[in-house]
Design a protein around this motif. Sequence first.
Motif, PDB file in Angstrom:
ATOM      1  N   PRO A  30     -50.622  18.991  81.050  1.00 18.11           N
ATOM      2  CA  PRO A  30     -50.510  18.599  79.644  1.00 18.11           C
ATOM      3  C   PRO A  30     -51.655  17.690  79.204  1.00 18.11           C
ATOM      4  O   PRO A  30     -51.972  16.722  79.888  1.00 18.11           O
ATOM      5  CB  PRO A  30     -49.180  17.859  79.597  1.00 18.11           C
ATOM      6  CG  PRO A  30     -49.000  17.310  80.978  1.00 18.11           C
ATOM      7  CD  PRO A  30     -49.635  18.320  81.900  1.00 18.11           C
ATOM      8  N   VAL A  31     -52.252  18.039  78.073  1.00 15.00           N
ATOM      9  CA  VAL A  31     -53.329  17.199  77.523  1.00 15.00           C
ATOM     10  C   VAL A  31     -53.052  16.778  76.091  1.00 15.00           C
ATOM     11  O   VAL A  31     -53.768  15.957  75.528  1.00 15.00           O
ATOM     12  CB  VAL A  31     -54.706  17.904  77.608  1.00 15.00           C
ATOM     13  CG1 VAL A  31     -55.112  18.117  79.062  1.00 15.00           C
ATOM     14  CG2 VAL A  31     -54.723  19.209  76.842  1.00 15.00           C
ATOM     15  N   GLY A  32     -52.004  17.357  75.474  1.00 16.69           N
ATOM     16  CA  GLY A  32     -51.689  16.999  74.104  1.00 16.69           C
ATOM     17  C   GLY A  32     -50.481  17.736  73.581  1.00 16.69           C
ATOM     18  O   GLY A  32     -49.871  18.543  74.279  1.00 16.69           O
ATOM     19  N   VAL A  33     -50.160  17.440  72.323  1.00 22.87           N
ATOM     20  CA  VAL A  33     -49.097  18.123  71.597  1.00 22.87           C
ATOM     21  C   VAL A  33     -49.641  18.431  70.217  1.00 22.87           C
ATOM     22  O   VAL A  33     -50.274  17.586  69.576  1.00 22.87           O
ATOM     23  CB  VAL A  33     -47.820  17.255  71.482  1.00 22.87           C
ATOM     24  CG1 VAL A  33     -46.784  17.913  70.581  1.00 22.87           C
ATOM     25  CG2 VAL A  33     -47.235  16.977  72.850  1.00 22.87           C
ATOM     26  N   LEU A  34     -49.412  19.658  69.767  1.00 21.07           N
ATOM     27  CA  LEU A  34     -49.784  20.061  68.412  1.00 21.07           C
ATOM     28  C   LEU A  34     -48.499  20.276  67.632  1.00 21.07           C
ATOM     29  O   LEU A  34     -47.616  21.012  68.077  1.00 21.07           O
ATOM     30  CB  LEU A  34     -50.602  21.351  68.426  1.00 21.07           C
ATOM     31  CG  LEU A  34     -51.000  21.883  67.042  1.00 21.07           C
ATOM     32  CD1 LEU A  34     -52.003  20.948  66.358  1.00 21.07           C
ATOM     33  CD2 LEU A  34     -51.570  23.287  67.150  1.00 21.07           C
ATOM     34  N   SER A  35     -48.391  19.623  66.481  1.00 26.00           N
ATOM     35  CA  SER A  35     -47.199  19.778  65.652  1.00 26.00           C
ATOM     36  C   SER A  35     -47.565  20.449  64.331  1.00 26.00           C
ATOM     37  O   SER A  35     -48.732  20.447  63.917  1.00 26.00           O
ATOM     38  CB  SER A  35     -46.563  18.416  65.367  1.00 26.00           C
ATOM     39  OG  SER A  35     -47.346  17.686  64.444  1.00 26.00           O
ATOM     40  N   LEU A  36     -46.552  21.008  63.689  1.00 28.14           N
ATOM     41  CA  LEU A  36     -46.774  21.578  62.364  1.00 28.14           C
ATOM     42  C   LEU A  36     -47.270  20.497  61.408  1.00 28.14           C
ATOM     43  O   LEU A  36     -48.079  20.765  60.535  1.00 28.14           O
ATOM     44  CB  LEU A  36     -45.486  22.197  61.818  1.00 28.14           C
ATOM     45  CG  LEU A  36     -45.113  23.548  62.369  1.00 28.14           C
ATOM     46  CD1 LEU A  36     -43.808  24.025  61.747  1.00 28.14           C
ATOM     47  CD2 LEU A  36     -46.208  24.567  62.134  1.00 28.14           C
ATOM     48  N   GLY A  37     -46.778  19.281  61.599  1.00 30.27           N
ATOM     49  CA  GLY A  37     -47.236  18.174  60.763  1.00 30.27           C
ATOM     50  C   GLY A  37     -48.720  17.914  60.922  1.00 30.27           C
ATOM     51  O   GLY A  37     -49.425  17.663  59.943  1.00 30.27           O
ATOM     52  N   ASP A  38     -49.221  17.991  62.166  1.00 35.54           N
ATOM     53  CA  ASP A  38     -50.658  17.812  62.409  1.00 35.54           C
ATOM     54  C   ASP A  38     -51.455  18.853  61.620  1.00 35.54           C
ATOM     55  O   ASP A  38     -52.463  18.536  60.982  1.00 35.54           O
ATOM     56  CB  ASP A  38     -50.993  17.977  63.893  1.00 35.54           C
ATOM     57  CG  ASP A  38     -50.370  16.929  64.790  1.00 35.54           C
ATOM     58  OD1 ASP A  38     -50.130  15.793  64.320  1.00 35.54           O
ATOM     59  OD2 ASP A  38     -50.128  17.246  65.966  1.00 35.54           O
ATOM     60  N   ALA A  39     -50.993  20.093  61.682  1.00 31.77           N
ATOM     61  CA  ALA A  39     -51.683  21.177  60.990  1.00 31.77           C
ATOM     62  C   ALA A  39     -51.585  21.005  59.477  1.00 31.77           C
ATOM     63  O   ALA A  39     -52.556  21.244  58.758  1.00 31.77           O
ATOM     64  CB  ALA A  39     -51.120  22.527  61.421  1.00 31.77           C
ATOM     65  N   ALA A  40     -50.423  20.584  58.990  1.00 23.67           N
ATOM     66  CA  ALA A  40     -50.231  20.423  57.551  1.00 23.67           C
ATOM     67  C   ALA A  40     -51.146  19.340  56.988  1.00 23.67           C
ATOM     68  O   ALA A  40     -51.724  19.507  55.902  1.00 23.67           O
ATOM     69  CB  ALA A  40     -48.778  20.087  57.253  1.00 23.67           C
ATOM     70  N   ILE A  41     -51.286  18.242  57.717  1.00 18.58           N
ATOM     71  CA  ILE A  41     -52.154  17.160  57.246  1.00 18.58           C
ATOM     72  C   ILE A  41     -53.575  17.669  57.072  1.00 18.58           C
ATOM     73  O   ILE A  41     -54.254  17.351  56.100  1.00 18.58           O
ATOM     74  CB  ILE A  41     -52.111  15.964  58.227  1.00 18.58           C
ATOM     75  CG1 ILE A  41     -50.755  15.277  58.149  1.00 18.58           C
ATOM     76  CG2 ILE A  41     -53.234  14.971  57.946  1.00 18.58           C
ATOM     77  CD1 ILE A  41     -50.511  14.260  59.258  1.00 18.58           C
ATOM     78  N   ASP A  42     -54.015  18.512  57.990  1.00 21.95           N
ATOM     79  CA  ASP A  42     -55.378  19.021  57.943  1.00 21.95           C
ATOM     80  C   ASP A  42     -55.537  20.170  56.947  1.00 21.95           C
ATOM     81  O   ASP A  42     -56.489  20.210  56.192  1.00 21.95           O
ATOM     82  CB  ASP A  42     -55.816  19.477  59.330  1.00 21.95           C
ATOM     83  CG  ASP A  42     -57.258  19.920  59.332  1.00 21.95           C
ATOM     84  OD1 ASP A  42     -58.141  19.030  59.245  1.00 21.95           O
ATOM     85  OD2 ASP A  42     -57.512  21.139  59.381  1.00 21.95           O
ATOM     86  N   LYS A  43     -54.603  21.113  56.964  1.00 21.57           N
ATOM     87  CA  LYS A  43     -54.756  22.342  56.176  1.00 21.57           C
ATOM     88  C   LYS A  43     -54.333  22.197  54.725  1.00 21.57           C
ATOM     89  O   LYS A  43     -54.868  22.865  53.848  1.00 21.57           O
ATOM     90  CB  LYS A  43     -53.951  23.482  56.816  1.00 21.57           C
ATOM     91  CG  LYS A  43     -54.358  23.826  58.221  1.00 21.57           C
ATOM     92  CD  LYS A  43     -55.659  24.555  58.232  1.00 21.57           C
ATOM     93  CE  LYS A  43     -55.993  25.030  59.646  1.00 21.57           C
ATOM     94  NZ  LYS A  43     -57.307  25.576  59.732  1.00 21.57           N
ATOM     95  N   ASP A  44     -53.312  21.374  54.460  1.00 22.36           N
ATOM     96  CA  ASP A  44     -52.782  21.245  53.101  1.00 22.36           C
ATOM     97  C   ASP A  44     -52.341  19.809  52.888  1.00 22.36           C
ATOM     98  O   ASP A  44     -51.156  19.498  52.866  1.00 22.36           O
ATOM     99  CB  ASP A  44     -51.611  22.217  52.910  1.00 22.36           C
ATOM    100  CG  ASP A  44     -51.121  22.268  51.473  1.00 22.36           C
ATOM    101  OD1 ASP A  44     -51.736  21.617  50.595  1.00 22.36           O
ATOM    102  OD2 ASP A  44     -50.104  22.947  51.233  1.00 22.36           O
ATOM    103  N   SER A  45     -53.320  18.936  52.748  1.00 19.80           N
ATOM    104  CA  SER A  45     -53.050  17.500  52.707  1.00 19.80           C
ATOM    105  C   SER A  45     -52.190  17.077  51.517  1.00 19.80           C
ATOM    106  O   SER A  45     -51.661  15.966  51.502  1.00 19.80           O
ATOM    107  CB  SER A  45     -54.364  16.712  52.705  1.00 19.80           C
ATOM    108  OG  SER A  45     -55.106  17.036  51.544  1.00 19.80           O
TER     109      SER A  45
END
Length: 139
Positions: A110-125
Amino acid sequence: MTQHVRDLMTPNPVTLAPDTPVRQAARAMRDQGIGDVLVVDGDQVRGIVTDRDIVVRGLADRDDLSDCRVGDVCSDQLVTATPDEDVDTAVTRMRENAVRRIAVVEGGKPVGVLSLGDAAIDKDSLSGLADISAARSNT
């Protein structure tokens, strides 16, 4: 330009062994202001446990959580991504598997976790999900 999972993931995930008491996982989530921990056996990811898993799979079926372990409540049908994977591909996999978070692994570790929230902040702030995900933790 292609964006990679490593650009959006939360690095250095909290990891716990399957025999860790659920209470310890809940405390780690509270103390770190996170909603999940990765379950590892040695250095290999076995599953993920979320705050919701603790409630739905743990508390809902038990009067006493003192003997409940993270291995008992974790999602073991693990969906993963690699750090160098395209973010859109990883988000599509999340959608296909109806999960909100995925473990990011490199060489099985394990090196990280990707969440939908992470993507939302970047893709549709400007989205509601981005606002909620960027807000300060209420713990």
